[in-house]
Design an enzyme around this catalytic site. Structure first.
Site, PDB file in Angstrom:
ATOM      1  CB  SER A 136      11.286 -18.596  10.290  1.00  0.00           C
ATOM      2  OG  SER A 136      10.339 -19.607  10.543  1.00  0.00           O
ATOM      3  CG  HIS A 199      10.093 -14.305  15.352  1.00  0.00           C
ATOM      4  ND1 HIS A 199       9.549 -15.425  14.755  1.00  0.00           N
ATOM      5  CD2 HIS A 199      10.880 -14.765  16.355  1.00  0.00           C
ATOM      6  CE1 HIS A 199       9.967 -16.512  15.388  1.00  0.00           C
ATOM      7  NE2 HIS A 199      10.776 -16.132  16.358  1.00  0.00           N
ATOM      8  CG  ASP A 367       7.247 -22.091  13.652  1.00  0.00           C
ATOM      9  OD1 ASP A 367       7.668 -23.055  12.995  1.00  0.00           O
ATOM     10  OD2 ASP A 367       7.950 -21.478  14.485  1.00  0.00           O
ATOM     11  CG  HIS A 371       8.637 -25.077  17.078  1.00  0.00           C
ATOM     12  ND1 HIS A 371       9.561 -25.949  16.551  1.00  0.00           N
ATOM     13  CD2 HIS A 371       8.723 -23.942  16.318  1.00  0.00           C
ATOM     14  CE1 HIS A 371      10.179 -25.381  15.524  1.00  0.00           C
ATOM     15  NE2 HIS A 371       9.684 -24.164  15.361  1.00  0.00           N
ATOM     16  CG  ASP A 408       8.163 -20.341   7.373  1.00  0.00           C
ATOM     17  OD1 ASP A 408       7.243 -21.185   7.480  1.00  0.00           O
ATOM     18  OD2 ASP A 408       8.574 -19.687   8.354  1.00  0.00           O
ATOM     19  CG  HIS A 409       9.634 -23.953   8.174  1.00  0.00           C
ATOM     20  ND1 HIS A 409       8.828 -24.521   9.143  1.00  0.00           N
ATOM     21  CD2 HIS A 409      10.009 -22.746   8.667  1.00  0.00           C
ATOM     22  CE1 HIS A 409       8.734 -23.703  10.176  1.00  0.00           C
ATOM     23  NE2 HIS A 409       9.441 -22.604   9.916  1.00  0.00           N
ATOM     24  CG  HIS A 485      11.329 -25.862  11.232  1.00  0.00           C
ATOM     25  ND1 HIS A 485      12.129 -24.773  10.933  1.00  0.00           N
ATOM     26  CD2 HIS A 485      10.493 -25.437  12.217  1.00  0.00           C
ATOM     27  CE1 HIS A 485      11.786 -23.746  11.693  1.00  0.00           C
ATOM     28  NE2 HIS A 485      10.804 -24.123  12.481  1.00  0.00           N
TER      29      HIS A 485
END
Length: 534
Positions: A136, A199, A367, A371, A408-409, A485
């Site tokens: 990120s 972050h 996200d 995870h 972002d991903h 990711h």
């Protein structure tokens, strides 16, 4: 008899090997039984009820005609207005699979999350300069600064490698964000996130740092660098030009602004080691300016503000990341605002600017949930993210406000098996595996969900396990403490001035250039771009 050269023998052997592979059973066409196994006919679901209109060919043709007519209308007159306001929504880790699964979470595959209704859709390539699968930090530098960089670094060029204490403080390596371009054009700027405001993603708005972990001074020292020469991300937010001039800052991360010897409003100690209270420093700076500045730490406090009289707003609603939205609803005592509520407050403050504004809004906990392989929470987060987008579109005009939604991903979650139409997306697939055991419709390539997949005796039998409860960790193939990711492209959805620019496939670093052109700001302002093209 002439002797063949070694090169000719290699060619002959290669041809023989290729022919043997093509004629072997491994390369032959599948048998009918094997092919049918790929597309099984499953027993009808008692939970499935046909929609009468979907049984009629005319329904599908009418639906297609309506979409064609809408497309034709859109192309009659492209929206080429100048964007007074730009809002970038970032769903952290929001893969295309995540969006599709959210439709099912909403009740049916034919549903649309709010931003899927935007007229233009594209795909962006997310890789970092040094890594195929990005993080990120590198992606934030791309979609906010227009520059691809190295994994783990923020707001710097790829000349800076991660943890490079010396090159990272060289200002010639520092990149500019679209928030800076907006401020230089006389616009206001702000950020909202459900993660810590320090972050990786929100830091891309204002920070320049060689390591995303340097959110407070203690972490810099821990990595063997000077916390005096290298300014931590929290300090950059409060002290450096772009950060200190942000009109709205809302999210989590209180502990990163206070010293470890200080207690916050809920009795939790800070993390800093320099004795600073950056919240008080922020308040003092705004008081010196004579501005109406408000600091709040709870949903209750936010609701009590007179936003029409607020010049600067700082809201830090948790010591670290904010709570998951589903948990916030399940446990109201958390007293944290939703992403929609923060977005509404931000737009109300920023709309006071006569010159317009740039706003960055992140759904950061999508996200986090991925995870942890907690797909239920990831989809709850995505739905609330979509609600915030819908609210922003209703509060603004398509004539002067460009809204861009992207990620972002991606992540490694996939939708698999052959679930029935409208079957609970968190349940088990109706077809069994070859070991005669069930598997979850949603699963991950890796992550902690491995514990619900295998034990020492083989694959676990989830029969009777409640896979729909929010804390369940979905099955994963490879054991990892945290799921990784993914590296595939992510969606980009646009509505408003120059929305048509966002169609196609392009580098993630092009996104801020397109937004800046639409708003006529920064190095991609229309007059500057026209000069370069001449």
């Amino acid at each position: 008899m002439s002797q063949k050269s070694p090169k000719n023998w290699i060619i002959v052997v290669g041809c023989i090997l290729a022919l043997s592979l093509l004629t072997s059973s491994a390369w032959a066409d599948l048998t009918e039984e094997q092919e049918h196994a790929q597309h099984p006919k499953l027993a009808s679901s008692r939970a499935y009820t046909e929609l009468d209109e979907e049984l009629d060919t005319k329904f599908w043709h009418d639906k297609a005609q309506a979409i064609v007519a809408e497309k034709l209308e859109q192309h009659k007159k492209l929206n080429e207005n100048r964007a007074k306001n730009v809002i970038l929504f970032l769903g952290d880790g929001m893969s295309v699979h995540t969006i599709a699964a959210t439709r099912n979470f909403m009740g049916d595959s034919n549903r649309q999350v709010s931003f899927e209704k935007f007229p233009y859709v594209g795909l962006s390539k997310t890789y970092a300069v040094d890594e195929r699968t990005p993080d990120s930090a590198s992606t934030a530098t791309a979609y906010l600064n227009g520059v691809k960089t190295n994994y783990g670094t923020i707001g710097v060029s790829a000349q800076v490698t991660r943890k490079d204490c010396e090159v990272g403080i060289d200002t010639s390596t520092h990149t500019e964000s679209i928030a800076q371009w907006a401020q230089e054009a006389g616009k206001w700027a702000g950020l909202v996130t459900t993660a810590r405001v320090t972050h990786a993603s929100p830091a891309g708005v204002y920070a320049h740092v060689a390591d995303r972990k340097w959110e407070h001074d203690g972490q810099i020292s821990k990595d063997g660098c000077s916390a005096e020469l290298n300014t931590d991300i929290a300090r950059q937010l409060v002290e450096w030009p772009v950060g200190k001039d942000l009109r709205v800052i809302m999210g989590g991360g209180r502990a990163y602004f206070r010293d470890k010897k200080s207690m916050d409003e809920e009795g939790v100690a800070g993390l800093r080691t320099d004795g600073r209270d950056l919240i008080k420093d922020w308040q003092a700076d705004k008081e010196q300016q004579g501005a109406e500045a408000e600091y709040v730490w709870s949903r209750t406090g936010l609701n009590e503000l007179r936003l029409d009289e607020t010049d600067y707003l700082l809201g830090l609603f948790n010591v670290s990341h904010m709570s998951y939205n589903g948990d916030r609803l399940r446990y109201p005592e958390l007293d944290e605002p939703s992403l929609s509520e923060m977005t509404e407050a931000a737009i109300k403050v920023l709309s006071r600017s006569e010159q317009g504004y740039f706003l960055f809004v992140e759904g950061g906990r999508i996200d986090s949930a991925h995870h942890a392989t907690k797909a239920h929470k990831a989809l709850e987060e995505t739905l609330e993210f979509a609600n915030a987008v819908e609210l922003a579109r209703k509060m603004t005009s398509e004539e002067d406000t460009l809204i861009v939604v992207t990620s972002d991903h991606s992540h490694t979650m996939s939708i698999n098996g052959y679930p029935y139409r409208r079957q609970n997306i968190f349940s088990l697939a109706p077809n069994l595996a070859t070991d005669e055991k069930p598997f979850t419709i949603l699963s991950y390539a890796n992550g902690p969900g491995y514990a619900n997949t295998y034990d020492s005796e083989g694959r676990l039998d989830l029969t009777g396990v409640d896979t729909t409860q929010p804390e369940f960790q979905f099955q994963a193939t490879v054991p990892l403490n945290r799921e990784t990711h993914g590296a595939e492209d992510v969606g980009v959805f646009a509505s408003g001035p120059h929305e048509h620019f966002f169609a196609g496939n392009y580098e993630q670093s092009v996104i801020p250039a397109l937004m800046a052109y639409a708003a006529d700001i920064g190095p991609f302002a229309q007059n500057k771009l026209n000069k370069k093209l001449q």
